[in-house]
Design a protein around this motif. Structure first.
Motif, mmCIF file in Angstrom:
data_model
loop_
_atom_site.group_PDB
_atom_site.id
_atom_site.type_symbol
_atom_site.label_atom_id
_atom_site.label_comp_id
_atom_site.label_asym_id
_atom_site.label_seq_id
_atom_site.Cartn_x
_atom_site.Cartn_y
_atom_site.Cartn_z
ATOM 1 N N ASP A 195 12.901 47.140 -19.366
ATOM 2 C CA ASP A 195 12.926 45.690 -19.252
ATOM 3 C C ASP A 195 12.751 44.994 -20.605
ATOM 4 O OD1 ASP A 195 13.246 46.060 -16.569
ATOM 5 O OD2 ASP A 195 11.173 45.605 -16.049
ATOM 6 N N TYR B 184 15.750 42.873 -21.898
ATOM 7 C CA TYR B 184 15.817 41.588 -21.203
ATOM 8 C C TYR B 184 14.841 40.605 -21.841
ATOM 9 C CZ TYR B 184 15.903 38.075 -17.564
ATOM 10 O OH TYR B 184 16.034 36.878 -16.887
ATOM 11 N N ARG C 26 15.733 37.111 -23.600
ATOM 12 C CA ARG C 26 15.101 35.864 -23.155
ATOM 13 C C ARG C 26 14.444 35.157 -24.335
ATOM 14 N NH1 ARG C 26 10.551 37.163 -19.998
ATOM 15 N NH2 ARG C 26 9.286 36.176 -21.585
ATOM 16 N N LEU D 107 21.043 36.514 -18.536
ATOM 17 C CA LEU D 107 19.633 36.471 -18.125
ATOM 18 C C LEU D 107 19.513 36.252 -16.622
ATOM 19 C CD1 LEU D 107 18.020 34.433 -21.034
ATOM 20 C CD2 LEU D 107 17.673 36.860 -20.521
ATOM 21 N N SER E 60 14.957 42.123 -14.155
ATOM 22 C CA SER E 60 14.347 42.809 -15.300
ATOM 23 C C SER E 60 13.328 41.933 -16.018
ATOM 24 C CB SER E 60 15.431 43.231 -16.294
ATOM 25 O OG SER E 60 16.305 44.157 -15.694
ATOM 26 N N ASN E 61 12.991 40.804 -15.435
ATOM 27 C CA ASN E 61 12.089 39.835 -16.072
ATOM 28 C C ASN E 61 10.622 40.200 -15.851
ATOM 29 O OD1 ASN E 61 11.597 37.443 -17.535
ATOM 30 N ND2 ASN E 61 11.396 36.250 -15.658
#
Length: 130
Positions: free
Chosen positions: A3, A6, A10, A113, A119-120
């Motif tokens: 993750d 990601y 972000r 995103l 995957s946040n």
């Protein structure tokens, strides 16, 4: 660790939004005047451009902070995408073709995103839902 990319993407979007808002907020009247001047010969009336020019840096700053923190991520990504669509429309209306690729890249990053929001995990959203 899967993750982490990601999270990095972000942060890229968040820092860009945050930086745009951060440098414009202290000089908001001058920024508004500049933007209004840029749109003077466009089909958009000042009555639309002026409020947008004051709201844009605030929106950029808030979206940037929320993206960096990973807070309200889904809504924040969508809000960022809407801002990018409005900016792209304005860019086209004043025929500022040089700015369009950068705006499209921002929009594309936001789309990625949103697509991979599962995957946040490195986010305040993830901390708060536990």
């Amino acid at each position: 660790m899967s993750d982490f990319p990601y999270f990095m993407l972000r942060l890229v979007a968040g820092v860009s939004f945050l930086g745009h808002g951060l440098v414009r907020l202290p000089k908001l009247p001058a920024f508004s005047q500049w933007m209004t001047g840029r749109f003077a010969s466009s089909m958009l009336p000042d009555a639309l451009v002026t409020p947008f020019s004051y709201a844009l840096p605030v929106a950029e700053f808030i979206i940037g902070v929320l993206l960096v923190l990973g807070l309200f991520s889904q809504m924040t990504i969508i809000a960022g995408f809407v801002v990018m669509l409005l900016l792209m429309l304005g860019t086209c209306l004043i025929e500022n073709w040089e700015a369009l690729p950068s705006q499209m890249l921002h929009a594309l990053i936001l789309i990625v995103l949103l697509q991979f929001i599962v995957s946040n995990s490195i986010s305040l959203d993830n901390v708060l839902k536990k």
